[in-house]
Design a protein around this motif. Structure first.
Motif, PDB file in Angstrom:
ATOM      1  N   ILE A  31       0.836  -1.205   0.000  1.00 39.91           N
ATOM      2  CA  ILE A  31       0.000   0.000   0.000  1.00 39.91           C
ATOM      3  C   ILE A  31       0.871   1.256   0.000  1.00 39.91           C
ATOM      4  CG2 ILE A  31      -1.659   1.338   1.355  1.00 39.91           C
ATOM      5  CD1 ILE A  31      -2.892  -1.418   2.193  1.00 39.91           C
ATOM      6  N   ALA A  32       1.896   1.267   0.849  1.00 42.75           N
ATOM      7  CA  ALA A  32       2.802   2.424   0.899  1.00 42.75           C
ATOM      8  C   ALA A  32       3.445   2.645  -0.464  1.00 42.75           C
ATOM      9  CB  ALA A  32       3.862   2.218   1.974  1.00 42.75           C
ATOM     10  N   ASP A  33       3.913   1.580  -1.080  1.00 47.86           N
ATOM     11  CA  ASP A  33       4.552   1.683  -2.387  1.00 47.86           C
ATOM     12  C   ASP A  33       3.584   2.250  -3.427  1.00 47.86           C
ATOM     13  OD1 ASP A  33       6.821   1.096  -4.204  1.00 47.86           O
ATOM     14  OD2 ASP A  33       5.411  -0.338  -5.083  1.00 47.86           O
ATOM     15  N   GLN A  34       2.360   1.739  -3.432  1.00 48.49           N
ATOM     16  CA  GLN A  34       1.362   2.196  -4.399  1.00 48.49           C
ATOM     17  C   GLN A  34       0.981   3.660  -4.191  1.00 48.49           C
ATOM     18  OE1 GLN A  34       0.029   0.398  -7.147  1.00 48.49           O
ATOM     19  NE2 GLN A  34       1.874  -0.718  -6.569  1.00 48.49           N
ATOM     20  N   LEU A  35       1.071   4.125  -2.938  1.00 49.12           N
ATOM     21  CA  LEU A  35       0.692   5.509  -2.628  1.00 49.12           C
ATOM     22  C   LEU A  35       1.880   6.471  -2.642  1.00 49.12           C
ATOM     23  CD1 LEU A  35      -1.869   4.867   0.258  1.00 49.12           C
ATOM     24  CD2 LEU A  35      -2.352   5.385  -2.159  1.00 49.12           C
ATOM     25  N   GLY A  36       3.074   5.956  -2.903  1.00 49.78           N
ATOM     26  CA  GLY A  36       4.259   6.810  -2.928  1.00 49.78           C
ATOM     27  C   GLY A  36       4.719   7.237  -1.545  1.00 49.78           C
ATOM     28  N   VAL A  37       4.417   6.419  -0.557  1.00 54.96           N
ATOM     29  CA  VAL A  37       4.840   6.673   0.825  1.00 54.96           C
ATOM     30  C   VAL A  37       6.062   5.804   1.103  1.00 54.96           C
ATOM     31  CG1 VAL A  37       4.165   6.406   3.250  1.00 54.96           C
ATOM     32  CG2 VAL A  37       2.500   7.233   1.583  1.00 54.96           C
ATOM     33  N   TYR A  38       7.060   6.394   1.740  1.00 52.19           N
ATOM     34  CA  TYR A  38       8.268   5.656   2.074  1.00 52.19           C
ATOM     35  C   TYR A  38       8.103   5.082   3.471  1.00 52.19           C
ATOM     36  CZ  TYR A  38      10.080   7.862  -2.056  1.00 52.19           C
ATOM     37  OH  TYR A  38      10.249   8.261  -3.351  1.00 52.19           O
ATOM     38  N   LEU A  39       8.072   3.753   3.556  1.00 46.79           N
ATOM     39  CA  LEU A  39       7.829   3.054   4.813  1.00 46.79           C
ATOM     40  C   LEU A  39       9.128   2.411   5.295  1.00 46.79           C
ATOM     41  CD1 LEU A  39       5.906   1.974   6.977  1.00 46.79           C
ATOM     42  CD2 LEU A  39       5.314   0.112   5.399  1.00 46.79           C
ATOM     43  N   HIS A  40       9.481   2.709   6.542  1.00 42.64           N
ATOM     44  CA  HIS A  40      10.721   2.180   7.117  1.00 42.64           C
ATOM     45  C   HIS A  40      10.455   1.618   8.501  1.00 42.64           C
ATOM     46  CE1 HIS A  40      13.155   4.093   3.994  1.00 42.64           C
ATOM     47  NE2 HIS A  40      12.371   5.137   4.145  1.00 42.64           N
ATOM     48  N   LEU A  41      11.140   0.536   8.823  1.00 43.14           N
ATOM     49  CA  LEU A  41      11.120   0.004  10.178  1.00 43.14           C
ATOM     50  C   LEU A  41      12.335   0.569  10.897  1.00 43.14           C
ATOM     51  CD1 LEU A  41      10.144  -3.722   9.483  1.00 43.14           C
ATOM     52  CD2 LEU A  41       8.662  -1.813  10.108  1.00 43.14           C
ATOM     53  N   LEU A  42      12.099   1.217  12.005  1.00 42.11           N
ATOM     54  CA  LEU A  42      13.159   1.898  12.745  1.00 42.11           C
ATOM     55  C   LEU A  42      12.795   1.895  14.225  1.00 42.11           C
ATOM     56  CD1 LEU A  42      15.798   3.561  12.195  1.00 42.11           C
ATOM     57  CD2 LEU A  42      14.340   5.592  12.160  1.00 42.11           C
ATOM     58  N   GLU A  43      13.749   1.649  15.078  1.00 48.26           N
ATOM     59  CA  GLU A  43      13.478   1.557  16.514  1.00 48.26           C
ATOM     60  C   GLU A  43      13.237   2.932  17.126  1.00 48.26           C
ATOM     61  OE1 GLU A  43      15.936  -1.047  18.802  1.00 48.26           O
ATOM     62  OE2 GLU A  43      15.866  -2.604  17.280  1.00 48.26           O
ATOM     63  N   VAL A  44      12.098   3.510  16.756  1.00 51.08           N
ATOM     64  CA  VAL A  44      11.619   4.786  17.303  1.00 51.08           C
ATOM     65  C   VAL A  44      10.116   4.627  17.512  1.00 51.08           C
ATOM     66  CG1 VAL A  44      13.374   6.192  16.154  1.00 51.08           C
ATOM     67  CG2 VAL A  44      11.193   5.773  15.013  1.00 51.08           C
ATOM     68  N   ARG A  45       9.522   5.595  18.181  1.00 48.63           N
ATOM     69  CA  ARG A  45       8.064   5.613  18.296  1.00 48.63           C
ATOM     70  C   ARG A  45       7.508   5.807  16.894  1.00 48.63           C
ATOM     71  NH1 ARG A  45       4.499   9.616  18.590  1.00 48.63           N
ATOM     72  NH2 ARG A  45       6.091  11.215  18.822  1.00 48.63           N
ATOM     73  N   SER A  46       6.486   5.053  16.536  1.00 46.29           N
ATOM     74  CA  SER A  46       5.908   5.159  15.197  1.00 46.29           C
ATOM     75  C   SER A  46       5.513   6.604  14.923  1.00 46.29           C
ATOM     76  CB  SER A  46       4.687   4.250  15.069  1.00 46.29           C
ATOM     77  OG  SER A  46       5.059   2.899  15.203  1.00 46.29           O
ATOM     78  N   ARG A  47       5.834   7.054  13.689  1.00 45.55           N
ATOM     79  CA  ARG A  47       5.527   8.434  13.320  1.00 45.55           C
ATOM     80  C   ARG A  47       5.579   8.606  11.812  1.00 45.55           C
ATOM     81  NH1 ARG A  47      10.258  11.387  16.269  1.00 45.55           N
ATOM     82  NH2 ARG A  47       9.532   9.893  17.748  1.00 45.55           N
ATOM     83  N   GLY A  48       4.961   9.681  11.376  1.00 48.60           N
ATOM     84  CA  GLY A  48       5.024  10.068   9.977  1.00 48.60           C
ATOM     85  C   GLY A  48       5.763  11.387   9.872  1.00 48.60           C
ATOM     86  N   LEU A  49       6.403  11.608   8.741  1.00 45.02           N
ATOM     87  CA  LEU A  49       7.212  12.812   8.575  1.00 45.02           C
ATOM     88  C   LEU A  49       7.181  13.254   7.119  1.00 45.02           C
ATOM     89  CD1 LEU A  49       9.488  14.733   9.733  1.00 45.02           C
ATOM     90  CD2 LEU A  49      11.085  12.992   8.937  1.00 45.02           C
ATOM     91  N   TRP A  50       6.845  14.531   6.929  1.00 47.15           N
ATOM     92  CA  TRP A  50       6.931  15.132   5.602  1.00 47.15           C
ATOM     93  C   TRP A  50       8.333  15.696   5.417  1.00 47.15           C
ATOM     94  CZ3 TRP A  50       4.030  14.734   1.491  1.00 47.15           C
ATOM     95  CH2 TRP A  50       2.676  14.406   1.627  1.00 47.15           C
ATOM     96  N   ASP A  51       8.923  15.434   4.265  1.00 45.60           N
ATOM     97  CA  ASP A  51      10.196  16.039   3.899  1.00 45.60           C
ATOM     98  C   ASP A  51      10.006  16.604   2.491  1.00 45.60           C
ATOM     99  OD1 ASP A  51      12.828  16.850   3.764  1.00 45.60           O
ATOM    100  OD2 ASP A  51      13.588  14.865   3.228  1.00 45.60           O
ATOM    101  N   GLY A  52       9.597  17.857   2.439  1.00 47.92           N
ATOM    102  CA  GLY A  52       9.268  18.452   1.145  1.00 47.92           C
ATOM    103  C   GLY A  52       8.026  17.794   0.583  1.00 47.92           C
ATOM    104  N   GLU A  53       8.160  17.174  -0.579  1.00 46.97           N
ATOM    105  CA  GLU A  53       7.035  16.498  -1.234  1.00 46.97           C
ATOM    106  C   GLU A  53       6.918  15.034  -0.834  1.00 46.97           C
ATOM    107  OE1 GLU A  53       4.818  17.956  -3.571  1.00 46.97           O
ATOM    108  OE2 GLU A  53       5.738  19.781  -2.770  1.00 46.97           O
TER     109      GLU A  53
END
Length: 167
Positions: A30-52
């Motif tokens: 789903i992330a790939d189809q929507l152009g969202v970059y999904l990463h597993l990282l040992e942090v609290r789950s969050r979303g982040l905009w970086d420009g576009e």
């Protein structure tokens, strides 16, 4: 039975990327189809905009179900919200969090898919079926089931009221 605008939005979003069945609810696809970059990282789950670009970070130490639920929550922020929550008034941030939680329940267990399930009359057994089918926690499935029934009752009452006005 009518759906809410949010349910329609999610149905159109998923069907637009070829997702029609619970087995297809895969966060990486789903992330790939929507152009969202999904990463597993040992942090609290969050979303982040970086420009576009929109990134979602999910903690790999969470269960598969928790990661799926967090993905739904963070995806809402990327699709439907704008701005940096740290610079927002508290009341607006709370509103966005409430909206993201509401989105999460409807996204992780889409209504158009839920309608096709033959739900047993026993609420706990029905919730267990939803949890298994949609890869969510039992408590999440129970809450989603309650929201589903409440929404159906609300829409039924609205239809009855509209029928009274026009009948």
């Amino acid at each position: 039975m009518h759906q809410s605008h949010l349910e329609d939005f999610i149905e159109n979003l998923l069907k637009g990327i070829g997702v029609f069945h619970p087995i297809q609810l895969n966060k990486f696809h789903i992330a790939d189809q929507l152009g969202v970059y999904l990463h597993l990282l040992e942090v609290r789950s969050r979303g982040l905009w970086d420009g576009e670009l929109y990134y979602i970070f999910l903690n790999p130490n969470l269960s598969r179900q928790q990661r799926w639920q967090d993905f739904g929550h963070e995806l809402c922020h990327g699709l439907r919200h704008a701005g940096n929550q740290k610079s927002m008034p508290s009341s607006f941030r709370k509103l966005q969090e409430w909206q993201a939680d509401n989105f999460m329940y409807h996204f992780c267990v889409p209504t158009f898919m839920l309608k096709r399930l033959e739900l047993p009359p026993d609420q706990r057994i029905a919730a267990a079926l939803i949890a298994e089918t949609f890869n969510v926690e039992f408590s999440f499935a129970l809450e989603r089931l309650n929201r589903y029934y409440q929404n159906n009752l609300f829409l039924l009452n609205q239809n009855i009221k509209e029928g009274d006005r026009f009948g």
